[in-house]
Design an enzyme around this catalytic site. Structure first.
Site: not given
Ligand code: NAD
Length: 499
Positions: A166, A264, A298, A479
């Site tokens: 994405n 993630e 997301c 992160e």
């Protein structure tokens, strides 16, 4: 169409681009391998082909990374940082080329790739070039024992980096930059659906003279290349961004090796809108947070909870604004939304809309049909219009499962406690957006929402200094500036008894 093997340079528009793996600083011809077709979502045509790599290519890449590790990890942080800055400069110089390729590969508007994706990739390298030089360790003098303690950090080794389709370059560089800044060497695997800009970046690595083997890229399917990387005994650290089911699989497959993992994963994010807001600000903000990048972020809001007093007004204005969020051919600069990533993914998104209809929900705009505005030349592209759903139960799969497309549900709520409970009642915990003028309420909600990031009166404002990640089924680990550098290094406590 003819094809072109041009090692990291974009071919003529009419040619299918043939990608090659990048191992030990060189593009490697994949004579014995088959090729995977990569489709241009805006037309449904094949526009690139990538090697269908497997165990052997991964092993070669890991060996290259392992051999490069001693020298790369012993460079000073200043020397490593200078390579990152050169990479950033060159990607920036080629921004238009990268933005066009990212758009053709993923279906997103070129304007979006130019404004967000590629500048963020540049920023990732610059940010970590600087961050690593300010990354200092802690020390403590223990007066009970008369001992001085300090922490020494060393790079973990070869990092396996796996990323989704994405935000292709944006997300992969958010892994490569901190990994190599910290002194790790890398084997990266982008999504098989969006590999082109990573391949172009390999040419940048060559052009700046990045030492051979520091970054290696193996293209192919997740089940083959990704899994081979996860299972490889010489790859002690895996950073993965992608779906929750694949994150779970990686956890299981890597468990016998006790690897360091960063995951993630997916989201089902709530936006909560209180009745004290200015709808002229909140409506455009919510349209953006629902439909940017075709809703394929997301972090997109897919459940919008609106306080009952303003619910009807919000729904009317939001629906009108969603209808105006222009879907069309990604190269058109006036377009807000392009094509979805694949036919298969569009079918999945459609099936949620059909399910909502069958449950008796209201489809306020959009729907499962191809928008009429798509020109004949692009009718085979994977388009859908922004879709707003109301009159839907919290228990519906549309309110529980990640759709990852331009579909959002709008539901009313009455009070703070109730909305927090409903917002938290999903398996995911990635982010939430709170719209209110009441600062105390913002802080109260921020403490109670089970997510990794709470945005108040904004969305997707990112400061790379801050930790980013999800809770529950949205992931493990964070992160960010310190978090990523910690992840790619191992700490060692040194304790010295003083005389
Ligand atoms: P995906 O999980 O299908 O694939 C992600 C990557 O993993 C791809 O490169 C794929 O080839 C690889 N892969 C597939 N099977 C594998 C296996 N068995 N072993 C190792 N690697 C494997 O996800 P996707 O469809 O590419 O991306 C969409 C998903 O990513 C959504 O769920 C979205 O929420 C999530 N996502 C999360 C974040 C975040 O920061 N939390 C960011 C972007 C996307």
């Amino acid at each position: 169409m003819s094809s072109a093997r041009i090692n990291g340079n974009l071919a003529e528009r009419e040619q299918v681009i043939i990608l090659e793996n990048f191992i030990r600083g060189e593009f490697v011809a994949s004579e014995n391998l088959g090729y995977i077709n990569s489709y241009e979502p805006s037309t449904g045509q094949v526009w690139a082909q990538l090697p269908d790599s497997g165990d052997e290519e991964v092993c070669r890449a890991v060996t290259a990374a392992k051999n490069a590790f001693p020298k790369w990890s012993s460079l000073s942080t200043h020397e490593r940082a200078s390579y990152l800055n050169k990479i950033a400069d060159l990607i920036e110089q080629r921004l238009d080329e990268f933005a066009e390729a990212e758009s053709r590969d993923s279906g997103k508007p070129v304007a979006l790739a130019r404004l967000v994706d590629i500048p963020r990739a540049v920023h990732n390298f610059r940010f970590f070039a600087s961050a690593v030089q300010h990354y200092i360790s802690t020390s403590n003098f223990n007066d009970q024992h008369g001992a001085l303690n300090y922490v020494h950090r060393s790079p973990v080794g070869v990092a396996g980096l796996i990323s989704p389709w994405n935000l292709p370059l944006y997300l992969l560089t958010f892994k490569i930059a901190p990994a190599i800044a910290a002194g790790c060497t890398v084997v990266a695997k982008p999504s098989e659906m969006t590999s082109v800009t990573t391949w172009m970046m390999c040419k940048v690595f060559q052009d700046v003279g990045l030492p051979a083997g520091v970054v290696n890229v193996v293209f192919g399917y997740g089940g083959k290349v990704g899994e081979a990387l996860v299972k490889h005994p010489d790859v002690p650290v895996i950073s993965f961004t992608g779906s929750t089911p694949i994150g779970q699989r990686i956890t299981a497959v890597s468990a016998p090796f006790c690897k360091k993992l960063s995951l993630e994963l997916g989201g089902k994010n709530a936006a909560i809108i209180f009745d004290d807001v200015n709808l002229d600000e909140v409506v455009p903000g919510s349209v953006r947070s629902s439909f940017m990048n075709q809703g394929e972020v997301c972090l997109c809001s897919s459940r919008i909870f609106v306080q009952r007093g303003i619910y009807d007004e919000f729904l009317t204005k939001f629906t009108e604004a969603a209808k105006k969020f222009k879907v069309g051919v990604p190269s058109d600069p006036s377009v807000n939304m392009g094509a979805l990533i694949s036919e298969q993914h569009r079918e999945k998104v459609r099936s949620f809309i059909q399910l909502a209809e069958s449950e008796g929900a209201t489809i306020n705009c959009g729907g499962d049909q191809v928008p009429e505005c798509i020109p004949e030349t692009h009718k085979n592209g994977y388009y859908l219009a922004p879709t707003v759903i109301s009159n839907i139960s919290d228990r519906s799969p549309c309110m529980q499962d990640e759709i990852f497309g331009p579909v959002t549900c709008v539901v009313p709520f009455d009070n703070e406690e109730e909305v927090v409970e409903r917002a938290n009642a999903v398996k995911y915990g990635l982010c939430a957006v709170v719209w209110t003028k009441d600062l105390s309420r913002t802080h109260r909600l921020a403490r109670k929402l089970h997510v990794g990031t709470v945005w108040a009166n904004c969305w997707l404002v990112r400061d790379l200094n801050m930790p980013f990640g999800g809770s529950k089924a949205s992931g493990i680990g964070r992160e960010g500036c310190k978090e990523s550098l910690d992840f790619y290094t191992e700490s060692r406590t040194v304790c010295i008894k003083l005389g």
